[in-house]
Write an enzyme that holds these catalytic residues in place. Sequence first.
Site, PDB file in Angstrom:
ATOM      1  N   GLU A  46      28.205  28.532  38.020  1.00 47.30           N
ATOM      2  CA  GLU A  46      29.300  27.646  37.623  1.00 47.30           C
ATOM      3  C   GLU A  46      28.714  26.472  36.852  1.00 47.30           C
ATOM      4  O   GLU A  46      27.612  26.013  37.150  1.00 47.30           O
ATOM      5  CB  GLU A  46      30.053  27.131  38.864  1.00 47.30           C
ATOM      6  CG  GLU A  46      31.138  26.128  38.489  1.00 47.30           C
ATOM      7  CD  GLU A  46      32.101  25.806  39.628  1.00 47.30           C
ATOM      8  OE1 GLU A  46      31.746  26.034  40.793  1.00 47.30           O
ATOM      9  OE2 GLU A  46      33.209  25.322  39.328  1.00 47.30           O
ATOM     10  N   CYS A 246      35.578  26.494  40.990  1.00 44.21           N
ATOM     11  CA  CYS A 246      36.809  25.746  40.665  1.00 44.21           C
ATOM     12  C   CYS A 246      37.006  25.582  39.172  1.00 44.21           C
ATOM     13  O   CYS A 246      38.126  25.332  38.719  1.00 44.21           O
ATOM     14  CB  CYS A 246      36.757  24.370  41.312  1.00 44.21           C
ATOM     15  SG  CYS A 246      36.809  24.434  43.095  1.00 44.21           S
ATOM     16  N   ASN A 377      40.134  31.990  41.747  1.00 42.52           N
ATOM     17  CA  ASN A 377      38.929  31.586  42.486  1.00 42.52           C
ATOM     18  C   ASN A 377      39.258  31.362  43.949  1.00 42.52           C
ATOM     19  O   ASN A 377      39.300  32.317  44.714  1.00 42.52           O
ATOM     20  CB  ASN A 377      38.298  30.345  41.850  1.00 42.52           C
ATOM     21  CG  ASN A 377      37.127  29.810  42.653  1.00 42.52           C
ATOM     22  OD1 ASN A 377      36.268  30.584  43.064  1.00 42.52           O
ATOM     23  ND2 ASN A 377      37.098  28.525  42.920  1.00 42.52           N
ATOM     24  N   GLU A 378      39.523  30.118  44.326  1.00 42.47           N
ATOM     25  CA  GLU A 378      39.812  29.852  45.749  1.00 42.47           C
ATOM     26  C   GLU A 378      41.299  29.619  45.913  1.00 42.47           C
ATOM     27  O   GLU A 378      41.728  28.511  46.231  1.00 42.47           O
ATOM     28  CB  GLU A 378      39.034  28.622  46.211  1.00 42.47           C
ATOM     29  CG  GLU A 378      37.649  28.925  46.691  1.00 42.47           C
ATOM     30  CD  GLU A 378      36.894  27.698  47.167  1.00 42.47           C
ATOM     31  OE1 GLU A 378      37.328  26.553  46.920  1.00 42.47           O
ATOM     32  OE2 GLU A 378      35.832  27.883  47.785  1.00 42.47           O
TER      33      GLU A 378
HETATM   34  O1  AHR Z   1      30.378  25.722  44.708  1.00 39.12           O
HETATM   35  C1  AHR Z   1      31.106  24.549  44.507  1.00 39.12           C
HETATM   36  C2  AHR Z   1      32.603  24.752  44.671  1.00 39.12           C
HETATM   37  O2  AHR Z   1      32.884  25.124  45.995  1.00 39.12           O
HETATM   38  C3  AHR Z   1      33.195  25.869  43.868  1.00 39.12           C
HETATM   39  O3  AHR Z   1      33.512  25.472  42.585  1.00 39.12           O
HETATM   40  C4  AHR Z   1      34.431  26.213  44.630  1.00 39.12           C
HETATM   41  O4  AHR Z   1      34.825  27.547  44.442  1.00 39.12           O
HETATM   42  C5  AHR Z   1      34.076  25.860  46.057  1.00 39.12           C
HETATM   43  O5  AHR Z   1      35.054  25.077  46.634  1.00 39.12           O
END
Ligand code: AHR
Length: 660
Positions: A46, A246, A377-378
């Site tokens: 990321e 994220c 993603n989440e």
């Molecule tokens: O790894 C950091 C963040 O943690 C990521 O962007 C997210 O997916 C998680 O909350």
Amino acid sequence: MTKSLLIAAILGLGQVAVFSQSPSFVVDVSKPKADIQSTMWGIFFEDINFGADGGLYAELIKNRSFEFDSPLMGWMEQKTNKFSINKESGSALVINRGEEDKMNPRFVRVTVNADKGYVLTNEGFRGMGIKKDMLYNFSLFASQHNGSNTKLRIELVNEVGTVLGETTVAPSGTEWKKYTATIKATSTEPKAKLNIWFEGKGVTDLDMISLFPNDTWKNRPNGLRADLVQLLADMKPGFLRFPGGCIVEGRELATRYQWKKTVGKIEDREMIVNRWNTEFSHRPTPDYFQTFGLGFFEYFQTAEDIGAEPLPILSCGMACQFNSAEVAPMDELDPYVQDALDLIEFANGDVTSAWGKVRNAMGHPAPFNLKMIGVGNEQWGPQYIERYKEFVSAIKGKYPKIKIVTSNGPFPDGELFEFADKTLRGLNAEIIDEHYYNKPEWFLKNSTRYDNYDRKGPKIFAGEYAAQSVATVSPDNKNNWDCALAEAAFMTGLERNADVVAMCSYAPLFAHAEGWQWTPDLIWFDNLRSYGTPNYYVQKLFSNNKGTQVLPMLQGNAPVTVQQGIYASAALDKATGELILKIVNSTSKAQTNDVEIKGASKISTSGKIIVLKNDKLEGVNSFTDPKAIIPVEQPFAVKGKKLNLSLAPYSFSVFKIKVQ
Ligand code: AHR
């Protein structure tokens, strides 16, 4: 009486009984329990902590196209006649050409009134890392107004202004043209700057001012930092997940990651703010933007380079639920779904297909052989399920063989988790992405997490995990040995359950020593150096010694899970004929374990042991001591079918023995 009991008795150590307590194990090489997927251990990438811009993407100029919110952020004007300030010597005007170039609207117009009296300086990403004798490739787009005779002298300087190398560029004509030049550095400097001196007088328009080192990964022009990609390649990862995290979702939908804007010509990739720019008030990073110089083509290419399956994760029409939680209405979801379908065509389509043509034009006629894609993603809640279903029906309708990775939110348990888990299982989800950021004790306790999962249900992707020494998102978290050892213990549980767990990755991956927002992270770097944390070596040891099948490892009739602080898993590598034991001694005492090998007609008389250990749980690697905790390999002798293993206190050991 066993040898260890005898020693304990002779020494009168009945009450301490360090040796006698060590359990004996049995491994049966003729009874594999499950295949270990080639994707078992992978990488999560990321653009957080300067992971891409300021990190992996080797561009040294910050805000090269003046598109940051403050257009001259990272740039400084110096008005001088070398001896005193001359305010009239020149000026820069930021011009926005708007509709004429929607992707790259801004440029600067520099008017010079005094020969050699005006300088534009770029500070780089916390300075620029410059290496002695290295060539640096400078480029820019320029247009010179009629009647002007301005020449540019470009120099690299250190913090006190000593010149480290220079070159010149002489723009000509009113047409926008690209100019290139090379600078050879005369010394090494971690915090250099770039000066552009304007010689002569007149008006010049400038844009896309860029500087890259010549020693990029695979020597690709304007490519990636070789030392960082090498650390990834050394992990021999089974997959590369990108671009997050994220960042996929955006703080709001407008700043979600849109892959189509990250391919094609660099100057046409529309830059946006990086969502980590303002995320944490304790680590603000106002100069963090995404240029997308590292875009989807480069991600696919990197995955291919390092032998990893690509795993792109796309926005599912939901912005980060910790932030704005905006959603695209269901009747406006089509463009999001279309992005997923088009991405599959971009990766796998024939060169005559619309998106295959784009890939081909970027220099990769062969398909990237994409096999899986992540939806969101989440995300959590019924809104996610609704949208996920739309993606599944469209993707499976057109590409039935593509596997879909689905999210079950940010937490490993609780209401959100339960709802997603139950619903996704009901929908026959293929791969469920679980995330866990927790204290080391949680990881030790949860090494049995998957022992009771449904063996016939969806596969699990342990997509983001890292032990937190203090608390999740605490800036005081350390990549210490306590965390790494707990992760190793937990990972023996992942491996033992390889019939359910198909993919795993630590997160986040990279952090710049001065530009980070989130800690802990797997790999730390500054402008010139990089090192793997103890956590990195744990990941690398698992991945490099993966094996192809899990073997039963028993104590008495019970599977080995956590016996007296020992966590273990066993695997067979069919290609090399090796039995691989991974054993964590989480205690402060040395232990010896007998391991009886069953089901083998022949066992080699020697094997090798690779040990990662540290006496102190708070031990870390650092720029000054990057190898404080690294694996050490040595041979060990094998007598008969019983291995007598010595496990150092606080250690993670990998034993490898050839068997038939
Ligand atoms: O790894 C950091 C963040 O943690 C990521 O962007 C997210 O997916 C998680 O909350």
